[in-house]
Design a protein around this motif. Structure first.
Motif, short mmCIF file in Angstrom:
data_model
loop_
_atom_site.label_atom_id
_atom_site.label_comp_id
_atom_site.label_asym_id
_atom_site.label_seq_id
_atom_site.Cartn_x
_atom_site.Cartn_y
_atom_site.Cartn_z
N ALA A 101 5.96 42.36 97.70
CA ALA A 101 6.64 41.52 98.70
C ALA A 101 8.09 41.98 98.87
O ALA A 101 8.35 43.12 99.24
N HIS A 102 9.07 41.06 98.60
CA HIS A 102 10.47 41.35 98.86
C HIS A 102 11.17 42.02 97.69
O HIS A 102 12.37 42.25 97.74
N GLY A 103 10.46 42.28 96.60
CA GLY A 103 11.11 42.87 95.44
C GLY A 103 11.49 44.33 95.68
O GLY A 103 10.62 45.21 95.74
N ARG A 104 12.76 44.60 95.81
CA ARG A 104 13.22 45.95 96.15
C ARG A 104 13.34 46.84 94.92
O ARG A 104 13.31 48.06 95.03
N ARG A 105 13.51 46.23 93.75
CA ARG A 105 13.70 47.04 92.55
C ARG A 105 12.41 47.24 91.78
O ARG A 105 12.33 48.13 90.94
N GLY A 106 11.42 46.42 92.00
CA GLY A 106 10.12 46.63 91.39
C GLY A 106 10.03 46.31 89.92
O GLY A 106 9.15 46.81 89.22
N TYR A 107 10.93 45.44 89.40
CA TYR A 107 10.88 45.10 87.99
C TYR A 107 9.81 44.05 87.68
O TYR A 107 9.31 43.99 86.56
N LEU A 108 9.48 43.21 88.65
CA LEU A 108 8.57 42.10 88.42
C LEU A 108 7.18 42.39 88.96
O LEU A 108 7.04 42.93 90.06
N GLN A 109 6.18 42.01 88.18
CA GLN A 109 4.82 42.06 88.70
C GLN A 109 4.63 40.94 89.72
O GLN A 109 4.09 41.14 90.80
N GLU A 110 5.09 39.74 89.35
CA GLU A 110 5.10 38.59 90.25
C GLU A 110 6.40 37.83 90.03
O GLU A 110 6.90 37.77 88.90
N GLY A 111 6.93 37.27 91.09
CA GLY A 111 8.17 36.51 90.93
C GLY A 111 8.51 35.76 92.19
O GLY A 111 8.26 36.24 93.30
N ALA A 112 9.05 34.55 92.04
CA ALA A 112 9.41 33.73 93.20
C ALA A 112 10.63 32.88 92.88
O ALA A 112 10.76 32.37 91.75
N TRP A 113 11.51 32.77 93.86
CA TRP A 113 12.69 31.91 93.77
C TRP A 113 12.67 31.01 95.00
O TRP A 113 12.73 31.49 96.13
N ASP A 114 12.55 29.71 94.80
CA ASP A 114 12.54 28.73 95.88
C ASP A 114 13.72 27.79 95.70
O ASP A 114 13.83 27.11 94.67
N ALA A 115 14.61 27.77 96.68
CA ALA A 115 15.81 26.93 96.62
C ALA A 115 15.79 25.94 97.78
O ALA A 115 15.57 26.32 98.93
N ILE A 116 16.03 24.65 97.46
CA ILE A 116 16.06 23.59 98.46
C ILE A 116 17.38 22.85 98.31
O ILE A 116 17.68 22.28 97.26
N HIS A 117 18.20 22.88 99.36
CA HIS A 117 19.49 22.20 99.36
C HIS A 117 19.49 21.15 100.48
O HIS A 117 19.39 21.50 101.65
#
Length: 257
Positions: A138-154
């Motif tokens: 997906a959006h991972g440009r560095r490729g360190y994570l197999q899976e990862g998500a950051w969801d922020a709600i303000h």
């Protein structure tokens, strides 16, 4: 209801949707309260008219349709869906453009959306949401994570506009999940969520969008530090205690005989 909310605070974000569905089946008479008080991992939808993605959340939903902040239309189409006033819509467009730049600079990708409305007391309220999928596919440009998500709600409420000053109340929630996989360490998963609040009285000379942006930037910095100390710091401490580094083991003095 109190026990259900306490349970959800301890659930990993990746299991929140399944757990919420189970709670809705067990407590159908509390469905409205559960849906309004429990944050779920964000989803994104593509707006064909604008050619951009937008984030789905409770603040742009009406029935089963979601309003795009780019085209101001509901997907799937909804004839009588609520829309912001003309003045509020101009403010929403400005906030989306600025927040998109902020998201790209801080997150290096992802999807962001801003939604604005008037509450029951006719005061301005806004929701700033960011979804960053850091997986390799997906959006991972560095490729360190197999899976990862950051969801922020303000969510920001604007109150008491008196003498050129407004009272802003910000409630921020961040949900983080990440999985790494390698031959040496195997599969490792870490996930959690954190919520904080902030209230400030700020002058209106710079405008609502500027004031909201300053508060969100400050709050996200505090949330990142908290996540680093609480989740990463404690996890690092536990791993180093259970599996001390080889160098550290060799550096220890030998017991005296």
């Amino acid at each position: 209801m109190e026990a259900a909310l306490d349970l959800m605070r301890r659930m990993p974000p990746r299991q929140a949707e399944t757990a919420l569905s189970a709670l809705l089946s067990l407590l159908p008479h509390h469905a409205d309260n559960l849906l309004s008080q429990i944050d779920q991992p964000l989803q994104a939808l593509f707006d064909a008219e604008s050619g951009k993605e937008f984030v789905l959340c409770e603040y742009n939903r009406d029935a089963d349709s979601y309003r795009s902040p780019w085209s101001n239309k509901y997907h799937p189409p909804l004839e009588d869906g609520p829309l912001p006033s003309d003045d509020l819509r101009k403010l929403e467009i400005e906030a989306n453009d600025i927040f998109s730049v902020y998201r790209d600079q801080y997150y290096e990708g992802g999807v962001s959306s801003v939604y604005m409305w008037k509450d029951d007391s006719d005061c301005i309220a806004a929701c700033f949401v960011i979804k960053k999928d850091g997986s390799k596919s997906a959006h991972g440009r560095r490729g360190y994570l197999q899976e990862g998500a950051w969801d922020a709600i303000h969510v920001i409420e604007v109150r008491s506009e008196v003498d050129g000053t407004a009272h802003y109340c910000l409630t921020s929630t961040v949900m983080l999940s990440m999985t790494t996989e390698s031959k040496s360490s195997g599969t490792f998963s870490l996930s959690g969520s954190i919520r904080r609040q902030m209230s400030l009285d700020l002058p209106l000379e710079d405008g609502h969008v500027c004031n909201m942006g300053k508060m969100i930037e400050e709050m996200e910095g505090k949330l990142r530090n908290s996540l680093d100390q609480v989740y990463f710091g404690k996890t690092r401490e536990m791993i180093c205690t259970l599996r001390p580094p080889q160098d550290g083991m060799l550096a220890r003095p030998l017991p005296q005989r």
